[in-house]
Design a protein around this motif. Structure first.
Motif, PDB file in Angstrom:
ATOM      1  N   THR A  58       0.822  -1.215   0.000  1.00 12.76           N
ATOM      2  CA  THR A  58       0.000   0.000   0.000  1.00 12.76           C
ATOM      3  C   THR A  58       0.854   1.262   0.000  1.00 12.76           C
ATOM      4  O   THR A  58       0.410   2.308  -0.478  1.00 12.76           O
ATOM      5  CB  THR A  58      -0.953   0.037   1.212  1.00 12.76           C
ATOM      6  N   GLN A  60      -0.011   4.421  -2.383  1.00 16.86           N
ATOM      7  CA  GLN A  60      -0.365   5.695  -1.765  1.00 16.86           C
ATOM      8  C   GLN A  60       0.613   6.799  -2.127  1.00 16.86           C
ATOM      9  O   GLN A  60       0.200   7.930  -2.407  1.00 16.86           O
ATOM     10  CB  GLN A  60      -0.464   5.558  -0.246  1.00 16.86           C
ATOM     11  N   GLU A  64      -0.193   8.018  -5.565  1.00 16.66           N
ATOM     12  CA  GLU A  64      -1.408   8.840  -5.553  1.00 16.66           C
ATOM     13  C   GLU A  64      -1.122  10.217  -4.949  1.00 16.66           C
ATOM     14  O   GLU A  64      -1.609  11.244  -5.439  1.00 16.66           O
ATOM     15  CB  GLU A  64      -2.513   8.126  -4.771  1.00 16.66           C
ATOM     16  N   SER A  91      -2.234  14.957  -1.236  1.00 17.78           N
ATOM     17  CA  SER A  91      -2.590  14.311   0.022  1.00 17.78           C
ATOM     18  C   SER A  91      -4.067  14.531   0.347  1.00 17.78           C
ATOM     19  O   SER A  91      -4.708  15.426  -0.199  1.00 17.78           O
ATOM     20  CB  SER A  91      -1.719  14.863   1.157  1.00 17.78           C
ATOM     21  N   LEU A 132       4.245  10.325   3.629  1.00 15.17           N
ATOM     22  CA  LEU A 132       3.286   9.341   4.133  1.00 15.17           C
ATOM     23  C   LEU A 132       3.649   9.063   5.584  1.00 15.17           C
ATOM     24  O   LEU A 132       4.695   8.483   5.880  1.00 15.17           O
ATOM     25  CB  LEU A 132       3.366   8.072   3.292  1.00 15.17           C
ATOM     26  N   TYR A 183      -3.630   5.102   4.307  1.00  7.83           N
ATOM     27  CA  TYR A 183      -4.959   4.859   3.751  1.00  7.83           C
ATOM     28  C   TYR A 183      -5.679   3.723   4.467  1.00  7.83           C
ATOM     29  O   TYR A 183      -6.872   3.810   4.765  1.00  7.83           O
ATOM     30  CB  TYR A 183      -4.847   4.491   2.266  1.00  7.83           C
ATOM     31  N   TYR A 206      -9.499  -2.769  -0.388  1.00  7.76           N
ATOM     32  CA  TYR A 206      -8.247  -2.121  -0.799  1.00  7.76           C
ATOM     33  C   TYR A 206      -7.123  -3.150  -0.890  1.00  7.76           C
ATOM     34  O   TYR A 206      -6.390  -3.218  -1.891  1.00  7.76           O
ATOM     35  CB  TYR A 206      -7.922  -1.032   0.221  1.00  7.76           C
TER      36      TYR A 206
END
Length: 417
Positions: A190, A194, A197, A203, A300, A376, A388
Motif C-alpha cells: 500500500t 499511496q 497517488e 494528500s 506518508l 490509507y 483495498y
C-alpha cells in the motif's frame, strides 16, 4: 497516585470498566508484550504517581490484538474505561460516530496545549472539525538502503521517479532485487500505491471520502497509481513471489544485501538492528514525479497511537490531567528515547533521544513536508480496507486491471463512509 495494574493474559478474560469516583480513573492501554512499550508506560505512570498522588488509576494492559477486542466489547456494552489507548482513523471514528468519545477541543485551547502538537497529527485524531484523541507517536515511510552497498556499486540516491526506475534497472542488471517487498499481509504494498497517488494527485484523497465529501474521487491519478505499481511488478523489480512473502522475509533479503532498497516505515530502524557487519542504514524520500499535481515534499506518515476520554466518564478533569501529562514534552522525549519512535509533540524528537537516523527523518523530511498523509488502510473503515488490500494484490499479480481496481476502491470508499 495509587496504581492498580491488570494485564489481560488471554481472550477468555471479560473486562468492564467500573464507574470512576472522584480522584479515580480507569486507564486502559496496549503497551504490553513488548519491552520498549512496557518500559515507557511504567516510566510514565510512575512519574504521574509522583506528581498527582491524589489521583488513583485502575490500569488494564493488553497486547494490541487482544486489546482491540476488549475495548470494542467494553464500548459496545456501555462500560468503557475513562481514559484509553485508541488507534486513529476507522477504529476511533467508529466510537466517534457512536457518540462515545469526549471532544477535547475546549481543553486543547487552554495553555497552548493544542499548539504543542503537529497540526497534521491532530488532524488524524479529529472528525468533523472536533478532536477526540491526543496523538502520541507517528511512523513515516521512506526508502531505506545500505550506504555501504551503494558506495561499493557507485549508485547515487535518486531524486526523481525516473531516476529511481533507472537505478532499479541497474540493480537488476547486477543480479540483485531492486525493491524488497513481502506483501503476504497486504499492507506493505500500500505504501507504493499511496505515495504514487500523493505525488500525482495530492494528500488527503482518502480523508475526503471518510469525511463525507460528495465530490471525493481517486481521479485518473488513482488508475495511474495502480498502473505504475503493476508495471514495477511486471518488470520484476520486486522479489519473485512477493505477494506470498512475509514482511520479515523481505526484510532479510534487504539486510543480507540481496535487495537494494526497501520502502517501509521508520520501524525499519529497529528491524535493522541485527544487520550484518558493515551494513550502514540510510534513507531517502520518495522521489518527485514529473508532472504530478501533489506537493512533492509530502510524507506518508500516520499516527500510530493516541489516547482519548470516554464521553461517559464523570471525572473528565482528572482524565484531561492524565492526557496532558502523557503528552508533555518531558514524557514524550522519554518515549522517543525508549522506543526510538517519532512523537507528535513539537521539539520532543531530539537527536539525543532519537539517534541520528530517526532525527534526520524528523528534521529533514517531516518538518519540511507540506503535508503528512495518514495511512490509507487505517484511515478507511475496515470493510473498505479489506477491499483495498485484495484489489491491490490483484493489480500486482495481474488479475485486476488498474481501471477496475480504481472503480472497486472508489465504490468501497463511498459505501463505507
Amino acid at each position: 497516585m495509587k496504581l492498580k495494574r491488570l494485564l489481560i493474559a488471554g481472550a477468555a478474560l471479560a473486562l468492564t470498566a467500573l464507574p470512576a469516583a472522584a480522584g479515580e480513573l480507569s486507564f486502559w492501554h496496549a503497551y504490553a508484550g513488548q519491552q520498549d512499550k512496557i518500559d515507557f508506560i511504567t516510566f510514565a505512570l510512575d512519574e504521574f504517581a509522583k506528581k498527582h498522588p491524589d489521583i488513583t488509576l485502575d490500569v488494564v494492559a493488553a497486547e494490541q490484538s487482544a486489546y482491540k477486542t476488549k475495548l470494542n466489547t467494553a464500548m459496545a456494552s456501555g462500560n468503557p474505561p475513562d481514559v484509553f489507548y485508541t488507534l486513529p482513523g476507522g477504529f476511533l471514528n467508529a466510537f466517534v460516530k457512536g457518540g462515545q468519545m469526549y471532544a477535547l477541543d475546549a481543553d486543547l485551547a487552554k495553555d497552548g496545549w493544542r499548539d504543542s502538537f503537529l497540526e497534521s497529527a491532530i488532524a488524524q485524531t479529529s472528525k468533523d472539525g472536533k478532536t477526540y484523541a491526543v496523538p502520541v507517536d507517528v511512523d513515516s515511510v521512506v526508502f531505506w538502503y545500505d550506504k555501504a552497498l551503494f558506495a561499493e556499486k557507485g549508485w547515487t540516491v535518486p531524486k526523481t521517479y525516473d531516476e529511481l526506475m533507472a537505478l532499479a534497472e541497474k540493480v537488476k542488471g547486477e543480479g540483485l532485487v531492486p525493491f524488497s517487498l513481502g506483501n503476504k499481509d497486504s499492507w506493505p504494498a500500500t505504501f507504493w500505491f499511496q505515495y504514487m497517488e500523493m505525488r500525482l494527485k495530492g494528500s488527503g484523497v482518502v480523508a475526503s471520502f471518510v469525511n463525507g465529501d460528495a465530490a471525493a474521487t481517486l481521479g485518473a491519478e488513482g488508475e495511474k497509481a495502480f498502473q505504475t505499481v503493476a508495471e514495477i511488478a511486471k518488470k520484476e523489480y520486486f522479489p519473485i513471489g512477493f505477494n506470498g512473502m512475509s514482511d520479515q522475509e523481505a526484510n532479510m533479503l534487504f539486510l543480507n544485501g540481496q535487495a537494494a532498497m526497501l520502502l517501509n516505515g521508520t520501524w525499519q530502524i529497529g528491524a535493522s538492528a541485527d544487520a550484518p557487519e558493515g551494513f550502514e542504514l540510510g534513507y531517502f524520500a520518495f522521489p518527485s514525479v514529473s508532472g504530478g499535481a501533489g506537493d512533492q515534499t509530502d510524507v506518508l506518515a500516520g499516527v500510530a497511537a493516541s489516547f482519548g476520554i470516554s464521553e461517559k466518564t464523570d471525572n473528565k478533569a482528572d482524565a484531561v490531567t492524565l492526557l496532558k501529562f502523557l503528552s508533555s514534552p518531558e514524557v514524550m522525549t522519554k518515549y522517543v528515547e525508549l522506543r526510538k519512535t517519532m512523537v507528535t509533540v513539537k521539539g520532543a524528537t531530539t537527536e539525543a533521544a532519537a539517534g541520528p537516523v530517526l532525527y534526520g527523518i524528523s528534521n529533514d523530511l517531516m518538518n519540511a513536508a507540506g503535508h503528512l498523509d495518514s495511512f490509507y488502510d487505517t484511515a478507511m473503515p475496515p470493510a473498505a480496507t479489506n477491499i483495498y488490500y485484495t484489489t491491490l494484490q490483484g493489480v500486482l499479480d495481474g488479475s485486476v486491471a488498474p481501471a477496475d481496481g480504481t472503480k472497486r476502491l472508489e465504490e468501497a470508499l463511498k459505501a463505507n463512509k
